[in-house]
Design an enzyme around this catalytic site. Structure first.
Site, PDB file in Angstrom:
ATOM      1  N   ARG A 183       0.832  -1.210   0.000  1.00 11.21           N
ATOM      2  CA  ARG A 183       0.000   0.000   0.000  1.00 11.21           C
ATOM      3  C   ARG A 183       0.863   1.256   0.000  1.00 11.21           C
ATOM      4  NH1 ARG A 183      -4.632   0.620   4.505  1.00 11.21           N
ATOM      5  NH2 ARG A 183      -2.812   0.949   5.832  1.00 11.21           N
TER       6      ARG A 183
ATOM      7  N   LYS B 298      -2.599   6.704   1.905  1.00  6.71           N
ATOM      8  CA  LYS B 298      -2.392   7.286   3.237  1.00  6.71           C
ATOM      9  C   LYS B 298      -1.462   8.509   3.147  1.00  6.71           C
ATOM     10  CE  LYS B 298      -2.481   4.994   7.114  1.00  6.71           C
ATOM     11  NZ  LYS B 298      -3.849   5.274   7.604  1.00  6.71           N
TER      12      LYS B 298
ATOM     13  N   GLU C  68     -16.517   6.868   4.693  1.00  2.00           N
ATOM     14  CA  GLU C  68     -15.762   6.332   5.828  1.00  2.00           C
ATOM     15  C   GLU C  68     -15.687   7.353   6.944  1.00  2.00           C
ATOM     16  OE1 GLU C  68     -11.644   5.396   5.011  1.00  2.00           O
ATOM     17  OE2 GLU C  68     -11.462   7.039   3.592  1.00  2.00           O
TER      18      GLU C  68
END
Length: 351
Positions: A99, A198, A234
């Site tokens: 990721r 992220k 989210e």
């Protein structure tokens, strides 16, 4: 896998060295540990090299560095868990490494290889072994950072980069019930943006509405999609699931929602339980008749949502030991701590 007796657990703990911490009082806040890991990428070398452990502390950085001026940075989060026999497990670190690479590509940054990433995490955990909480009393949260640290006055990618890993023992992310408020004005992410990685810049823009919501007594926000303002996406740092009958639904990760590793794991466990798991657009109106709602994340693990408030209307949901969220939590944490056999190859023993 059978549990150790209480006497065996005591004997294992007596053989281990622990930091002077009140493990039962741990929340989700920084506790300074002993070491951090640092590895650099330079314009001359064109690769990450010579990673080293150093004492945890402040770092020097040029005022014109890419991370400070333009937010060119990423982070990851994963945990190390103590087993009953004092062994230490990592949970799916390869997924975090991959990721980070995806995020680095989006942010025009080089990234450490998967092997470099995992090696850095393992070394950081082992160097801070005494800070890994006893079995069942918390975990060691590991935070890898990738930052543009080269000198940069103009708007362009940095020339030099730093990969840094530090760690802190943690307890529960949210203590008490999880009460969400739907954020009707601010959007966390937009199509084509960085919501699906992220990036460090994803988080501080939600501080203002999150602070206002907490001042009203809410635990967190539930954000809506930027395109229509009618679908749930989210929380500020967690994915969300809704349960209706035998169907578990979660919003599709289409670039605005972070593809959580806990999210991915819970989807697999729920499928093994016999539930139909689907990813799709979920209109906000569906939260009104959901049987159960829960959130997932590395920090949060799995937690039932007690209530959601939308435009002044509050909906409450089932809580307690019989909820699906509790069963999923027990299974996931059982695997993470070695109490349940890991048949999927998710854990990595490092001690």
């Amino acid at each position: 896998m059978g549990s150790l007796s209480k006497q065996e657990q005591v004997e294992c703990r007596e053989k281990a060295e622990y930091a002077n911490v009140n493990w039962d009082e741990l929340g989700f806040a920084l506790t300074k540990t002993d070491y951090m890991y640092v590895m650099n990428f330079t314009e001359e070398e064109q690769k990450f090299f010579n990673g080293t452990l150093t004492r945890f502390g402040n770092i020097e950085m040029c005022p014109s560095s890419g991370i400070l001026n333009y937010g060119q940075g990423l982070f990851e989060g994963l945990k190390a868990y103590r087993k009953e026999d004092e062994g230490i497990l990592l949970f799916r670190p390869q997924e975090n490494a991959l990721r980070m690479k995806i995020g680095a590509d989006r942010m025009c940054m080089p990234s450490p290889t998967v092997d470099q990433f995992i090696d850095a995490v393992k070394k950081t955990v082992l160097a801070n072994k005494r800070w890994v909480p006893p079995y069942g009393r918390g975990s060691l949260y590991v935070r890898p950072l990738l930052m543009g640290t080269g000198r940069n006055l103009g708007v362009k990618p940095s020339s030099d980069y730093t990969f840094l890993v530090y760690a802190s023992p943690v307890g529960n992310y949210h203590k008490g019930d999880l009460n969400l408020m739907v954020e009707d004005n601010v959007r966390r992410a937009i199509p084509g943006g960085t919501g699906g990685i992220k990036a460090v810049t994803n988080y501080s823009p939600v501080y203002k509405p999150l602070t206002e919501a907490k001042a009203k007594g809410f635990s967190d926000l539930l954000f809506l999609d930027a395109s229509t303002g009618s679908n749930i996406e989210e929380g500020s740092a967690c994915n969300i699931f809704i349960l209706k009958g035998n169907v578990i639904s979660t919003p599709t990760t289409h670039g605005t929602i972070l593809p959580g590793i806990t999210r991915k794991s819970i989807m697999e466990i729920a499928s093994d339980f016999g539930y139909q798991v689907e990813e799709r657009a979920i209109p906000i109106k569906e939260v009104f008749d959901a049987e159960e709602i829960f959130c997932t994340g590395t920090a949060m693990v799995v937690k039932s949502v007690a209530s959601i408030t939308y435009q002044g209307k509050r909906i409450e949901y089932k809580l307690g030991a019989e909820t699906l969220a509790q069963k999923l939590h027990a299974t996931l944490t059982g695997i993470q701590t070695g109490l349940i056999e890991d048949k999927l190859g998710w854990t990595m023993l490092i001690d």
